[in-house]
Design a protein around this motif. Structure first.
Motif, PDB file in Angstrom:
ATOM      1  N   UNK A 908       0.848  -1.188   0.000  1.00 30.76           N
ATOM      2  CA  UNK A 908       0.000   0.000   0.000  1.00 30.76           C
ATOM      3  C   UNK A 908       0.886   1.240   0.000  1.00 30.76           C
ATOM      4  N   UNK A 909       0.347   2.377  -0.430  1.00 32.05           N
ATOM      5  CA  UNK A 909       1.166   3.597  -0.414  1.00 32.05           C
ATOM      6  C   UNK A 909       1.422   4.109   0.998  1.00 32.05           C
ATOM      7  N   UNK A 910       0.396   4.075   1.864  1.00 31.24           N
ATOM      8  CA  UNK A 910       0.566   4.704   3.179  1.00 31.24           C
ATOM      9  C   UNK A 910      -0.483   4.202   4.157  1.00 31.24           C
ATOM     10  N   UNK A 911      -0.200   4.456   5.433  1.00 28.82           N
ATOM     11  CA  UNK A 911      -1.133   4.191   6.522  1.00 28.82           C
ATOM     12  C   UNK A 911      -0.792   5.156   7.644  1.00 28.82           C
ATOM     13  N   UNK A 912      -1.787   5.556   8.409  1.00 32.00           N
ATOM     14  CA  UNK A 912      -1.506   6.404   9.565  1.00 32.00           C
ATOM     15  C   UNK A 912      -0.602   5.636  10.538  1.00 32.00           C
ATOM     16  N   UNK A 913       0.421   6.299  11.043  1.00 30.11           N
ATOM     17  CA  UNK A 913       1.299   5.667  12.019  1.00 30.11           C
ATOM     18  C   UNK A 913       0.502   5.119  13.200  1.00 30.11           C
ATOM     19  N   UNK A 914      -0.494   5.884  13.646  1.00 29.63           N
ATOM     20  CA  UNK A 914      -1.292   5.448  14.799  1.00 29.63           C
ATOM     21  C   UNK A 914      -2.038   4.151  14.494  1.00 29.63           C
ATOM     22  N   UNK A 915      -2.536   4.000  13.270  1.00 35.89           N
ATOM     23  CA  UNK A 915      -3.235   2.771  12.908  1.00 35.89           C
ATOM     24  C   UNK A 915      -2.300   1.570  12.989  1.00 35.89           C
ATOM     25  N   UNK A 916      -1.063   1.740  12.477  1.00 33.57           N
ATOM     26  CA  UNK A 916      -0.100   0.645  12.551  1.00 33.57           C
ATOM     27  C   UNK A 916       0.214   0.300  14.009  1.00 33.57           C
ATOM     28  N   UNK A 917       0.483   1.317  14.845  1.00 31.06           N
ATOM     29  CA  UNK A 917       0.828   1.080  16.249  1.00 31.06           C
ATOM     30  C   UNK A 917      -0.338   0.436  16.989  1.00 31.06           C
ATOM     31  N   UNK A 918      -1.550   0.879  16.703  1.00 29.19           N
ATOM     32  CA  UNK A 918      -2.723   0.266  17.347  1.00 29.19           C
ATOM     33  C   UNK A 918      -2.864  -1.206  16.955  1.00 29.19           C
ATOM     34  N   UNK A 919      -2.521  -1.524  15.705  1.00 26.48           N
ATOM     35  CA  UNK A 919      -2.628  -2.905  15.239  1.00 26.48           C
ATOM     36  C   UNK A 919      -1.531  -3.774  15.851  1.00 26.48           C
ATOM     37  N   UNK A 920      -0.297  -3.292  15.806  1.00 29.20           N
ATOM     38  CA  UNK A 920       0.842  -4.109  16.247  1.00 29.20           C
ATOM     39  C   UNK A 920       1.040  -4.060  17.764  1.00 29.20           C
ATOM     40  N   UNK A 921       0.666  -2.934  18.373  1.00 32.84           N
ATOM     41  CA  UNK A 921       0.785  -2.814  19.823  1.00 32.84           C
ATOM     42  C   UNK A 921       2.102  -2.255  20.309  1.00 32.84           C
ATOM     43  N   UNK A 922       2.995  -1.883  19.385  1.00 32.78           N
ATOM     44  CA  UNK A 922       4.291  -1.333  19.774  1.00 32.78           C
ATOM     45  C   UNK A 922       4.675  -0.195  18.834  1.00 32.78           C
ATOM     46  N   UNK A 923       5.442   0.775  19.393  1.00 35.81           N
ATOM     47  CA  UNK A 923       6.002   1.831  18.551  1.00 35.81           C
ATOM     48  C   UNK A 923       7.110   1.243  17.678  1.00 35.81           C
TER      49      UNK A 923
END
Length: 985
Positions: A908-923
């Motif tokens: 994908x071209x992009x995703x909100x950083x917050x969405x990724x962190x919420x999904x993975x659970x870590x910064x």
């Protein structure tokens, strides 16, 4: 090279700092016996392809200085014809790989020693770090350290853990950054009993040096010997490995100094002259250095992953987004701040283009300084309880200490202590500080990062000339100090920060403007920024001081004055000084152009490398055609175990075996292969009738025997591939249901070939009973007492394991047990369709691919492959096992759908950083990604936020739709950039 003093005859002097990214040149001129700055010039440092020679960058600097000054520095043969001094960190600083026993003890101690030696720590591995050994070895192979440090154990203590770490290191075979064919220097600073073993195990692969133990006992910390050795090796081995470095050494007037050593010399000279306690922080893109000269104690630490470009996302991880927002009064939206920080990490050369971006970076810089200063104190000092020691009570009584502050004692000099209010001067340097257009920005960073107490001056080294002038102190300290004070150091603010019994809205200071004869009060929690300075008398209220019981202070300056009334420590009132400095805390919209993405498409033939974690078996030869799922290499077993046998302990310390006894009694030598139950030591002394002997309790190859009787065996991995069944009931003539009563091991226990796994004693022969008690019967033969004939019916039966492995089943119905080696082999697949074009024995293969690839900017998750299918909005069951390609930004919902529908990958071209962190659970932290335990692989082509895919990539993926692609999220932004790729083969 002998140090030469500069005399008045010289007309010009060249000083160059060859940094990891920039080479900075200064040309000094002698005017009537006094050195002054003539000109300065910078150029990129050339240590990477296509140049790989620091002299290329140095030449650009010299030509730039010649052009600006109209002074000849080179002759016609490009030989430098004026005195020339240099400092260098051209290799990116001293990058060190560390090994210790425990994270809390020797791991921390070896880190403190490395920091004190000026090292950048790449990784610290300990026995208790919970990193799987296979992953640990992969990480070691991917790193390219300049040096390795191993610590562990107090002198005379256990050495098993040290040897295990050494074994992992040996099998990993790390290679040097600049000289991959050369051995890497290794310093062992642990238990003296392990020195010989370390030399034996690592001497063929590393240049091994030993020093005194950093933890000789449980009470003492002894870092100085290893720090001196590291510094020596850095000078002799590491700095010289920077491409072209040796050519520079032939032209300098004085030995080249490491850049940090130059800074240390400068601040120490300044502190000594002015009798001041001072700190200098140098904030770079990847690391932050903190130098301190306090009470004549000089210390330096490097926060290796705290910086304003490569490491800025790690600042977010360490500080937390709430703190980043708090510093700037939450004037920006969390999503925008997160996206900017993560995109800056991916595009480290980006420079802020507007106030909003600048404010985010200032807030990150504050937290970076705060973290680095905290680490500096943690590594070099310990907190003393004021009321705990009688000496502290005396100092308090004499007014040498302030009762409202913590007291710090130095680890290496317990007689010297200090408090934060003792610090007179804070100096900022490095890009985000030195290049600041507004002094308020520097005040913001230094005040909030250090939170100084009492009365403190803030200053900046705008061009970062400290290393240049530091080496100049070796030739002319007075001239260097004069240049530093009058030409380099720019004092920008005086901070007045009262400490004491701070209570909100209560008056803590009375300030009198001596020019206007006006008086005003400062309440607790309030911050006043007097931009134009002035002449003020400041008096504290009751139970408030400015350090060392100072209650009145007068300041007269044309520089700004910051009166920080928030207090310090536990009494501090938590507010930000943002509004006081910038006169506004209005909400702002953030418009950023930091996303640069990737646009690199390759079509045709190209080669990829596939490498095992450690030497194993390569399957396939030159010219072999492979498919994506073809196994091209494997490590069949886990790392071999290390067994240690202490002869002195096993035969009994009361026997008092001498070195000669041990030498005489040993029945094995280094290199031998030893079976379980094999006699390895037997000695008959004096008038003894029964020899002292010992049989091996392990099977392995003898890799070391020391003169004190310590034997180290390395497991021989001759395991069978098939499970082996043994009928315990039949062999012991017992009921199947009762076999566990006679077994020496339980389900899932590991047993060795020929080890007794079950036994039964019948009868009451004295010999049998004594044998059962002392454990003599290891041979497994059925025996009858024939010495006395008293109990002929007595019998001992045992069952030995026919193989090495785990007990995987105990069947009480049949009386059988099953033994097999439950290895979890690492299988290396080809990953692509292609042809093997190179094989490195037991380690790696190169595979030539004919197809296409496209770089992405960052990825997450491991290797996957599948058919490319363009997604238009939502995912569904039709995407199972496929690689879904999105042409527009995705969201948290998309990631959850990918998990639900068992998608192999997302591009994908992009995703909100917050969405990724919420999904993975870590910064994200440091951008070393690809090991995330997620169900699919995620690749981003542009970055974080809501940006569509660039048109070239849109066309590429439309063209490739329906073809099978290989994806891997592995990304490394620093120290050898690795970007994830989509490969269609």
């Amino acid at each position: 090279m002998e140090t030469q003093k500069i005399d008045n005859k010289i007309k010009h002097l060249l000083i160059v700092d060859i940094g990891s990214t920039t080479t900075k040149g200064l040309l000094l001129e002698n005017k009537e016996g006094k050195l002054v700055f003539n000109s300065q010039f910078d150029a990129p440092t050339t240590v990477e392809k296509p140049f790989e020679d620091v002299n290329v960058g140095l030449e650009k600097v010299i030509h730039g200085l010649e052009e600006k000054s109209n002074i000849d520095i080179y002759d016609e043969n490009k030989k430098i014809i004026i005195p020339f001094l240099a400092t260098s960190s051209a290799g990116g600083g001293l990058q060190v790989l560390l090994f210790g026993l425990t994270k809390s003890d020797t791991g921390k101690a070896v880190e403190a020693s490395a920091y004190g030696a000026g090292a950048v720590i790449m990784e610290t591995f300990t026995v208790d770090d919970k990193v799987p050994e296979m992953d640990k070895m992969r990480m070691i192979r991917e790193l390219h350290p300049d040096m390795v440090l191993i610590a562990g154990g107090i002198d005379g203590g256990g050495i098993w853990g040290i040897l295990r770490q050494a074994e992992i290191l040996s099998l990993s075979e790390p290679r040097s950054k600049f000289m991959p064919e050369e051995k890497i220097p290794l310093v062992f600073c642990g238990n003296v009993m392990a020195r010989g073993f370390i030399q034996q195990m690592l001497g063929d692969s590393f240049i091994v040096h030993t020093t005194e133990n950093i933890r000789p006992n449980l009470e003492d910390f002894n870092p100085q010997p290893v720090r001196e050795k590291v510094h020596q090796l850095f000078m002799e081995n590491v700095m010289e490995n920077a491409p072209g470095y040796k050519a520079v050494t032939k032209q300098v007037t004085e030995n080249i100094l490491p850049t940090p050593s130059g800074v240390q010399l400068m601040i120490n000279s300044y502190a000594r002259k002015h009798n001041e306690n001072m700190i200098l922080v140098d904030m770079g893109g990847a690391t932050t250095d903190v130098f301190s000269s306090i009470k004549s104690e000089l210390h330096r630490t490097v926060s290796a992953n705290i910086g304003m470009s490569y490491s800025i996302s790690n600042i977010l991880k360490e500080a937390g987004v709430d703190q980043i927002l708090f510093n700037i009064n939450s004037i920006l939206d969390e999503k925008d701040v997160r996206n900017y920080i993560s995109n800056k990490m991916l595009n480290p050369s980006y420079v802020p283009q507007n106030k909003e971006e600048r404010f985010v970076e200032l807030s990150c810089a504050i937290e970076g300084v705060r973290y680095s200063w905290s680490q500096h104190k943690q590594m070099n000092t310990q907190v003393h309880n004021i009321g705990f020691l009688e000496r502290r009570r005396k100092q308090l009584f004499l007014g040498e200490l302030n009762s409202f502050e913590e007291v710090f004692g130095f680890n290496n000099n317990k007689e010297v202590s200090f408090q934060n209010s003792d610090i007179n001067l804070l100096i900022g340097a490095g890009g985000v500080i030195s290049s600041s257009e507004k002094d308020e920005d520097i005040v913001f960073i230094l005040n909030e990062g250090f939170l100084p107490s009492g009365i403190t001056d803030l200053a900046v080294d705008r061009y970062f000339k400290s290393p240049h002038l530091g080496i100049l102190t070796k030739l002319n300290e007075d001239q260097a100090l004069d240049l530093f004070e009058n030409e380099t150091l720019d004092k920008i603010c005086t901070v007045v920060a009262p400490i004491g019994n701070i209570k909100a809205d209560k008056n803590i200071l009375i300030c009198t403007d001596l020019k206007e004869n006006k008086e005003f009060a400062i309440k607790a929690g309030y911050v006043v920024y007097l931009k134009d300075g002035g002449n003020y008398r400041i008096k504290t209220e009751k139970n408030i001081t400015l350090g060392k019981e100072i209650t009145t202070f007068e300041v007269n300056t044309d520089k700004p004055i910051l009166i920080d009334g928030r207090g310090r420590g536990e009494k501090m009132i938590r507010t930000s000084i943002f509004k006081a400095l910038y006169r506004s805390d209005d909400k702002r919209e953030m418009n950023s152009d930091v996303i640069k993405g990737r646009n690199n498409i390759v079509k045709g033939k190209f080669t990829i490398n596939r490498s095992l974690p450690y030497k194993g078996e390569i399957i396939g030869s030159l010219g072999t055609r492979v498919q994506i799922d073809t196994v091209v290499g494997q490590n069949l077993f886990n790392l071999p175990k290390i067994y240690m046998i202490d002869i002195k302990r096993l035969v009994g310390f009361d026997k008092k075996l001498s070195k000669e006894d041990i030498k005489k009694g040993l029945m094995i030598k280094e290199g031998d292969k030893v079976d379980y139950d094999q006699t390895i030591f037997e000695l008959l002394r004096g008038n003894q009738f029964i020899p002292v002997s010992y049989k091996s309790n392990a099977q392995g190859e003898v890799i070391k025997i020391d003169e004190l009787g310590m034997i180290v065996l390395k497991e021989i991995q001759d395991y069978g591939n098939e499970p082996v069944k043994i009928n315990i009931a039949k062999k012991l003539n017992v009921k199947p249901a009762s076999i566990t009563k006679f077994m020496n091991f339980s389900l899932n226990n590991f047993v060795l070939k020929r080890q007794i796994i079950a036994n039964k004693v019948t009868g009451n022969s004295k010999k049998d009973l004594m044998g059962m008690i002392t454990g003599i019967f290891q041979s497994g033969d059925s025996k009858k007492d024939d010495s006395s004939g008293v109990f002929p019916e007595a019998e001992y039966k045992s069952v030995k394991s026919p193989t090495t492995g785990f007990i995987t089943n105990i069947d009480k119905d049949s009386g059988e047990i099953t033994i097999e080696h439950k290895s979890n082999p690492y299988l290396m697949h080809s990953f692509v369709n292609g042809v093997i074009t190179k094989v490195e024995n037991g380690l790696s293969v190169d595979i030539e691919v004919e197809g296409a690839s496209a770089d992405c900017v960052i990825g997450f998750g491991g290797e996957n492959h599948g058919e490319l299918k363009i997604a238009d909005g939502m995912l569904d069951q039709s995407f199972e096992s496929k690689i879904a390609v999105f042409l527009q930004p995705i969201s948290l919902d998309t990631l959850n759908q990918a998990k639900t529908f068992k998608v192999n990958g997302i591009i994908a071209p992009s995703i909100e950083n917050k969405d990724w962190v919420d999904f993975y659970g870590k910064e994200i932290g440091v951008a070393l990604t690809g090991k995330e335990n997620i169900d699919f692989t995620l690749l981003l082509t542009e970055g974080f936020g809501r940006v569509g895919m660039n048109l070239d990539y849109v066309e590429f993926f439309k063209e490739m739709q329906g073809k099978v692609a290989s994806v891997n999220g592995r990304t490394q932004i620093r120290a050898g950039v690795i970007r994830p790729q989509v490969i269609v083969s």
